[in-house]
Design a protein around this motif. Sequence first.
Motif, PDB file in Angstrom:
ATOM      1  N   GLY A 297      -8.800   1.633   4.931  1.00  0.00           N
ATOM      2  CA  GLY A 297      -8.161   2.953   4.845  1.00  0.00           C
ATOM      3  C   GLY A 297      -9.080   4.100   5.230  1.00  0.00           C
ATOM      4  O   GLY A 297      -8.610   5.198   5.540  1.00  0.00           O
TER       5      GLY A 297
ATOM      6  N   SER B 170      -9.672  -0.804   0.816  1.00  0.00           N
ATOM      7  CA  SER B 170     -10.034   0.609   0.767  1.00  0.00           C
ATOM      8  C   SER B 170     -10.851   1.002   1.984  1.00  0.00           C
ATOM      9  O   SER B 170     -10.663   2.076   2.557  1.00  0.00           O
TER      10      SER B 170
ATOM     11  N   LYS C  47       0.811  -1.214   0.000  1.00  0.00           N
ATOM     12  CA  LYS C  47       0.000   0.000   0.000  1.00  0.00           C
ATOM     13  C   LYS C  47       0.846   1.266   0.000  1.00  0.00           C
ATOM     14  O   LYS C  47       0.539   2.246  -0.699  1.00  0.00           O
ATOM     15  N   ASN C  48       1.906   1.285   0.774  1.00  0.00           N
ATOM     16  CA  ASN C  48       2.724   2.495   0.911  1.00  0.00           C
ATOM     17  C   ASN C  48       3.938   2.508  -0.006  1.00  0.00           C
ATOM     18  O   ASN C  48       4.784   3.401   0.111  1.00  0.00           O
TER      19      ASN C  48
ATOM     20  N   SER D  61      -6.798   7.604  -2.982  1.00  0.00           N
ATOM     21  CA  SER D  61      -5.834   6.554  -3.324  1.00  0.00           C
ATOM     22  C   SER D  61      -5.381   6.651  -4.776  1.00  0.00           C
ATOM     23  O   SER D  61      -4.221   6.376  -5.096  1.00  0.00           O
TER      24      SER D  61
END
Length: 569
Positions: free
Chosen positions: A367, A364, A200-201, A315
Amino acid sequence: MKHWVNWLPGLDSLRRYETAWLRHDIFAGLVLATMLVPVGIAYAVASGLPGIYGLYATIIPLLAYALFGPSRILVLGPDSALAGVILGVITPLSTGDPLRAATLAAMMAIVSGAALIVAGIARLGFVTELLSKPIRYGYMNGIALTVLISQLPTLFGFSIKSHGPLRDLWAIAGAIPDGKMNWVAFGLGLATLLVILLLKNDKRLPGILIAVVGATIIVGGLDLGARYGVKVLGPLPQGLPGFAVPLIGYSELLPVLIGGCAIALVSFADTSVLSRTYAARLGDHVDPNQEMVGLGAANLAAGFFQGFPISSSSSRTPVAETAGAHTQLTSVVGAVAIAFLLLAAPNLLQYLPNAALAAVVIASAIGLFEVTDLKRIYRIQQWEFWLSIVCFVGVAAIGVIPGIGLAIAIAIIEFLWDGWRPHSAVLGRAAGVKGYHDITRYPDARRIPGLVLFRWDAPLFFANAEFFKERVLNAVAKSPTPVRWVVVTAEPVTSVDVTACDTVAELDAALHAQGIEFCFAELKDPVKDKLKRFGLFEQLGESYFFPTIGAAVSRYLEISGVEWKDWED
């Protein structure tokens, strides 16, 4: 001509376009398209719609926002934050008919778009500021939980009939021990979720694309659909979305209107924050009213071209930025690339497992949860924390639409509460401190005999006028010496209405009956002008309005003959 350019920022960007940006925008658009396809399909499924509508709701809004949107790189499309709202409206109305569900969702997009455009033209871009941060956290956490729960059955490889988050959770808990779980589908979904979360990062690796492509290859190569019953997306219809007017019945109109307006509020709240963030980063200025129009135009276009409500994405926008996007041409390239996929290779994703799509949505939704800042809010002001929790429980327990309605109602009450019951204070002279201050903060402050200095920390209007009168009379009753003057230190009073003026006139009469003069100090000129129009200025007398507290005190001491020694400033 200049006026119309203001409403079409895309044309202005085109006039100022630099050739050096072109290769960056094209590359960023192609990179963006690789993420938009699986995400768009996943959010369509999460919204209770066939996956193809997620691509329709991606292509058209990107083109519309490129023309009407003020942000240079903001990316719009289907969003997990809206999935719960759409699902909550169309599921009970469509009764399992996918075409009916698509029609209802399209009409929600039109309602949302129209509401946003009207609000933007009316310059109501400030309305989302009425939703405080704790309330936004509350309903977004509730929506995140709702979306996450809705995707768990697909992740586990079975289906249930949705009846709301809590009952769905109970149904899921009962289905697993009954042996309904497809362990192969669950393994694929879990692996997809872990890859997305782990990458993700990482800005260099497209985690969603890697995870989805990997799951698709595994399912297609090992024929897991036929061998183990893993449900897949299937071939997409070939071709582009056409113009269509969605028609719904009168019985469906009210829930669609409510849902569309709720989506308009939620989507603009998120879009405005994201837009301002990137504008500050890029050194641009974004008009919130034009942002409303741009978002509204994108939703309106989505509704008329077989899409569903959309919003900005926190995102996908960073993907465009990291890939080197300079302008909205990036979005145009992304839209064209998806259109090419539908025309040339609609079967490319036919083996994409539904469990992998559920994993995309769950990642998602995770998040969307806000926990860290809520901890900070709990430390500094607990009642706002619990306000957030009430909004969260409301969305999770009674459903997304009623829950958002509850959040809006709480926001209005929170907004008005300080005005209904504002802070007020009796002032005294504290040794060694300049000015006059609240005697509850400075218990040793000296009070001038016969004088009540009363501060009112809010506008005066119909809802708090009686409370103002009550507090002044209470201050008079509790004075340690017989009161001869009451001076309202009115600098915080920014407005006054007819009801409040009438109440002040009644208060003046009540004080005069006790032999007490009623005065104002530091009243702002616009407020004083209103008092003149209402006739109150003349009733009280011009000589009883003072520019400063010091001037009022000096006049009182001069008339009353009270001896008062003060320290030198």
